[in-house]
Design a protein around this motif. Structure first.
Motif, PDB file in Angstrom:
ATOM      1  N   SER A   1       0.838  -1.207   0.000  1.00 15.81           N
ATOM      2  CA  SER A   1       0.000   0.000   0.000  1.00 15.81           C
ATOM      3  C   SER A   1       0.869   1.252   0.000  1.00 15.81           C
ATOM      4  CB  SER A   1      -0.916   0.002   1.223  1.00 15.81           C
ATOM      5  OG  SER A   1      -0.161   0.184   2.400  1.00 15.81           O
TER       6      SER A   1
ATOM      7  N   CYS B   1       3.910   1.373  -1.689  1.00 15.95           N
ATOM      8  CA  CYS B   1       4.793   1.390  -2.852  1.00 15.95           C
ATOM      9  C   CYS B   1       4.325   2.418  -3.878  1.00 15.95           C
ATOM     10  CB  CYS B   1       4.837   0.003  -3.495  1.00 15.95           C
ATOM     11  SG  CYS B   1       5.877  -0.065  -4.967  1.00 15.95           S
ATOM     12  N   THR B   2       5.258   3.250  -4.367  1.00 19.32           N
ATOM     13  CA  THR B   2       4.911   4.248  -5.380  1.00 19.32           C
ATOM     14  C   THR B   2       5.270   3.756  -6.776  1.00 19.32           C
ATOM     15  OG1 THR B   2       7.040   5.368  -5.353  1.00 19.32           O
ATOM     16  CG2 THR B   2       5.415   6.104  -3.743  1.00 19.32           C
TER      17      THR B   2
ATOM     18  N   ILE C   1      -2.036  -1.001  -9.176  1.00 19.53           N
ATOM     19  CA  ILE C   1      -1.219  -1.564  -8.102  1.00 19.53           C
ATOM     20  C   ILE C   1       0.243  -1.614  -8.548  1.00 19.53           C
ATOM     21  CG2 ILE C   1      -0.826  -3.585  -6.644  1.00 19.53           C
ATOM     22  CD1 ILE C   1      -3.513  -2.248  -6.120  1.00 19.53           C
ATOM     23  N   ASP C   2       1.121  -1.129  -7.699  1.00 16.13           N
ATOM     24  CA  ASP C   2       2.556  -1.256  -7.941  1.00 16.13           C
ATOM     25  C   ASP C   2       3.146  -2.060  -6.796  1.00 16.13           C
ATOM     26  OD1 ASP C   2       2.278   0.366 -10.100  1.00 16.13           O
ATOM     27  OD2 ASP C   2       3.047   2.150  -9.129  1.00 16.13           O
TER      28      ASP C   2
ATOM     29  N   ARG D   1      -7.096  -3.636  -2.747  1.00 17.62           N
ATOM     30  CA  ARG D   1      -8.260  -2.851  -3.185  1.00 17.62           C
ATOM     31  C   ARG D   1      -9.465  -3.091  -2.270  1.00 17.62           C
ATOM     32  NH1 ARG D   1      -7.665  -0.462  -8.491  1.00 17.62           N
ATOM     33  NH2 ARG D   1      -9.894  -0.166  -8.571  1.00 17.62           N
TER      34      ARG D   1
END
Lengths: 631, 169
Positions: B4, B6-7, B41-42, B161
């Motif tokens: 959650s 991670c960019t 998502i990453d 999510r």
């Protein structure tokens, strides 16, 4: 052959013949030009027929990366796309971050040069080992994300990066974009339309080669310095990291700097509904960063309730938040939806948004009526009408087909004096910071080589980058923050801003993060093994800005083109309300100062032989002499 | 790993390759970041030092062993480059590239990727019991490492999510 910091090769692709050729890049390019924007511009200048049709087979589109692109340095993810622009008819070039640039770099190609036109829609799969032309008729009309996912799945590799066009590019909407990494956009000057005209849906890259660094230890140390510098001295670091660029709205909106209702007013009471804080509170799930960057200024949002539920993506940027204000809309979810549609269909949100605001004013004044719209008419404050029109622009349906013709042609098609309300420079609309209130923005719109432009002058960041230099002292006295509401010194600031931005674009860095030219010099030297000085870096920026100017001068542009389409709106009509009430745009004063600083001819705005000689551009000067475009 | 946070910036990935090889290349990295643009998502994928140790079990040459921190050690002298380990790993965290087996070695405890991450998305903790990857094993048969990583991140993304929706409610 370039050994360090570069892949050292360039790829030429001819779509008509479906052939490609690999050439070595001579090391003689590095000292005068570095890479990225500068080499792209020089190559386009050298190889393009200036009279060619931008949407014809002869136009050349170039993808380029710089020596620092994709390194461990933060904010170094940029690649540049350059071609003759279908929107403005002059030089087109546009930069984007994300992960495409770094991946392209690892294919070993520093430049990809595309010419010709494919018979059917196709995409290019480029790796360090091969180049494939793959039919893509089944991808017609697909969004950017759909295209990216399809290509990754087909090749069974999810590290593939794709730069694609959407439906708008396929239909050659004049301001269509190239979008990579899902939401990273080469937005301005219609580069997507050029790809569309060549029947090229996407370029997919997957690198396998590695890029060598000349002095790894020194490079690492400079990277650490650069990283520290961004955190400690970039004035907006905290705000960007928390909210993204919309954070700026909280300082500019109350200051009355932003245009409301297509430049009719300058106060917008409900700006907080569109601010970075609201965005963060309501919709943002996490921040997104370009490759290697810790600033992470892209707010990833997901709207989960209400009429626009399901909307997701990165952004918005500050300038897109301004568009909501220009259209007098205060619904943030609608703005996010508008942006999602624009990005996935491949439309430039600024050119489209200002076009929509123009249509709204025309409707308000009775120039456009209900019959002109096949559906909901565009009117100020009606956010649903904005969301509805975007797919129509992309597919060129109904009134969308008129808006798709861009800043210059759309008002001509509507006629009836509607031209008076469409504000642009050289065929491209500016970001809607009011030039009368923010002189720096105003002047860089006029002098930008790709039409009105807020990214290639960058006056806001320039002082920050040059803070330890004599130049900063010269512009702003004791190194103090210069007041951009005062016209004095703006000409000089814009000149240095443009040069510095050109340099950053050339090395492959983001233009609004790194804060010191000294660090940049050290980075470049340790990465490439070539010795540069601070002064040389600035001259490289100036040199390439002059080549870009020459590109346009060759096509007959002079001082009269460095102007708004409706100059009297800004030079004669003062701002009506808000803190900036009464201000006008002192165009002539600032332009004179700008040309003088550039050492160009003040009267005509043309370059001088003397100046070009000083920059080592005599070959450019000689060519300009032939068309009588130099003093 | 906290996805959650991670960019998707891949600093861990470039740092890993750079510190191990002094070169810039994500192929040489032992931690791989995936950007799933379809659902936003990453996430990085890296060896989890799993309970099952599928890679070691499948190695015919005993080239793989467990180090003092639980990391996988590779003995390239006896490795025959058969890629059994690559096929065995359910999440694509071990891979052959240019005649070398790339898998996280935890940098002897001084992990470069964790130092590179400014978002605190990565952390290194010693747990009593290693995590299990058995739930990913069945669906990972015959996939490429990249596909396995994709499936792994996709499944984690679905969970993430869900929390967005719960937080909203």
């Amino acid at each position: 052959m370039l050994k360090y910091g570069f892949g050292g090769k360039l790829l030429r692709v001819n779509l008509t013949e479906k052939i490609f050729k690999i050439e070595k890049i001579s090391s003689s390019w590095i000292k005068p030009l570095i890479g990225g924007r500068t080499t792209n511009t020089q190559r386009l200048y050298d190889e393009l027929d200036p009279n060619c049709d931008p949407l014809g087979e002869d136009n050349i589109i170039i993808f380029g990366v710089g020596p620092l692109t994709g390194s461990i340095l933060p904010a170094s993810a940029y690649f540049i796309v350059t071609a003759k622009s279908p929107l403005t008819g002059i030089l087109g070039d546009s930069a984007a971050g994300g992960s495409f640039g770094p991946e392209m770099k690892q294919t070993g190609f520093d430049q990809i040069i595309i010419t010709g036109k494919a018979k059917g829609l196709l995409y290019l799969m480029i790796t360090d080992k091969e180049v494939e032309f793959i039919p893509a008729t089944n991808l017609s009309g697909k969004t950017i994300v759909e295209t990216t996912c399809y290509i990754r799945k087909k090749h069974k590799d999810y590290a593939i990066q794709v730069a694609a066009i959407g439906a708008a590019g396929e239909h050659q909407v004049l301001y269509s974009t190239i979008v990579s990494s899902g939401n990273r956009v080469n937005g301005r000057t219609g580069m997507g339309a050029v790809l569309g005209s060549k029947n090229l849906k996407a370029i997919a890259v997957r690198g396998g080669s590695d890029v060598n660094i000349a002095r790894p230890e020194a490079f690492l140390q400079s990277c650490m310095e650069g990283r520290r510098d961004i955190i400690e001295s970039q004035p907006h670091y905290e705000a960007y990291h928390a909210y993204g660029t919309p954070a700026l709205l909280s300082s500019t909106a109350p200051a009355g700097v932003i245009a409301v209702r297509n430049y009719q007013r300058n106060t917008f009471e409900d700006w907080e509904a569109l601010s970075g804080e609201t965005l963060k509170r309501e919709f943002v799930k996490t921040m997104r960063g370009c490759a290697s960057c810790h600033v992470a200024c892209g707010p990833f949002h997901n709207v989960q309730a209400g009429e626009f539920a399901g909307t997701f993506g990165e952004g918005p940027e500050y300038a897109s938040a301004e568009l909501g204000i220009l259209m007098d809309c205060n619904n943030l979810a609608a703005e996010l939806k508008y942006q999602e549609l624009c990005n996935q269909l491949g439309i430039d949100i600024y050119s489209a948004g200002t076009g929509i605001a123009w249509a709204m004013e025309c409707y308000e004044r009775g120039i456009l009526t209900d019959e002109d719209f096949d559906g909901r008419p565009l009117s100020f404050g009606d956010y649903q009408s904005v969301v509805d029109i975007v797919p129509k622009i992309a597919y060129r349906q109904g009134f969308g087909n008129i808006l798709a013709e861009g800043e210059k042609r759309a008002p001509k098609l509507v006629g009836q004096g509607s031209e008076k309300f469409r504000y642009h420079v050289k065929g491209q609309s500016p970001v809607t910071e009011d030039p009368r209130a923010h002189k720096g923005f105003g002047l860089q719109n006029l002098t930008g080589t790709r039409g009105a432009d807020h990214l290639k002058g960058n006056v806001l960041y320039m002082r920050h980058i040059l803070r330890h230099t004599q130049i900063n002292m010269d512009i702003s006295g004791e190194g103090l923050m210069m007041d951009l509401r005062c016209p004095d010194g703006v000409g000089r600031a814009v000149k240095w801003g443009e040069d510095m931005t050109a340099t950053l674009n050339s090395v492959g860095m983001c233009t609004r993060t790194l804060g010191s030219i000294q660090i940049l010099t050290r980075l470049l030297c340790s990465a490439t093994g070539v010795d540069f000085t601070d002064e040389e870096l600035l001259v490289i920026g100036e040199r390439i800005f002059n080549v870009q100017k020459a590109f346009n001068a060759r096509q007959g542009l002079t001082r009269k083109d460095d102007d708004y389409s409706v100059p009297e709106k800004f030079t004669k009509e003062p701002i009506k309300d808000g803190p900036c009430k009464g201000m006008i745009f002192e165009r002539d004063l600032m332009l004179d100062e700008y040309y003088q600083t550039r050492e160009w001819d003040v009267e005509t705005g043309l370059q001088t032989i003397k100046k070009l000689d000083k920059l080592g551009l005599m070959h450019v000067a000689e060519e300009l002499e032939k068309v009588n475009a130099i003093k | 790993m906290d996805i959650s946070k991670c960019t998707g910036c891949k600093k861990c990935e470039t740092a890993c390759a750079f510190f191990h090889t002094k070169q810039v290349s994500n192929h040489l990295s032992r931690i791989k970041v995936l950007n799933l643009y379809e659902n936003g998502i990453d996430s990085p994928v890296v060896c989890q030092q799993c309970n099952e140790r599928y890679c070691i079990n499948e190695c015919p040459n005993e080239a793989l062993s467990i180090g003092s921190l639980g990391e996988i050690l590779v003995d390239m002298d006896v490795c025959s480059l058969c890629a059994n380990c690559e096929d065995a790993c359910p999440i694509g965290a071990i891979q052959l590239f240019n005649d070398e087996v790339l898998v996280c070695n935890l940098c002897s405890g001084d992990t470069e990727c964790i130092m590179a991450c400014t978002e605190e998305a990565l952390s290194f903790e010693t747990q009593e019991e290693n995590s299990s990857l058995s739930e990913y094993k069945l669906t990972s048969v015959k996939l490429t490492p990249s596909q396995k990583r994709f499936e792994y991140v996709r499944k984690q993304g679905i969970e993430l999510r869900k929390t967005w929706r719960e937080n909203r409610a």
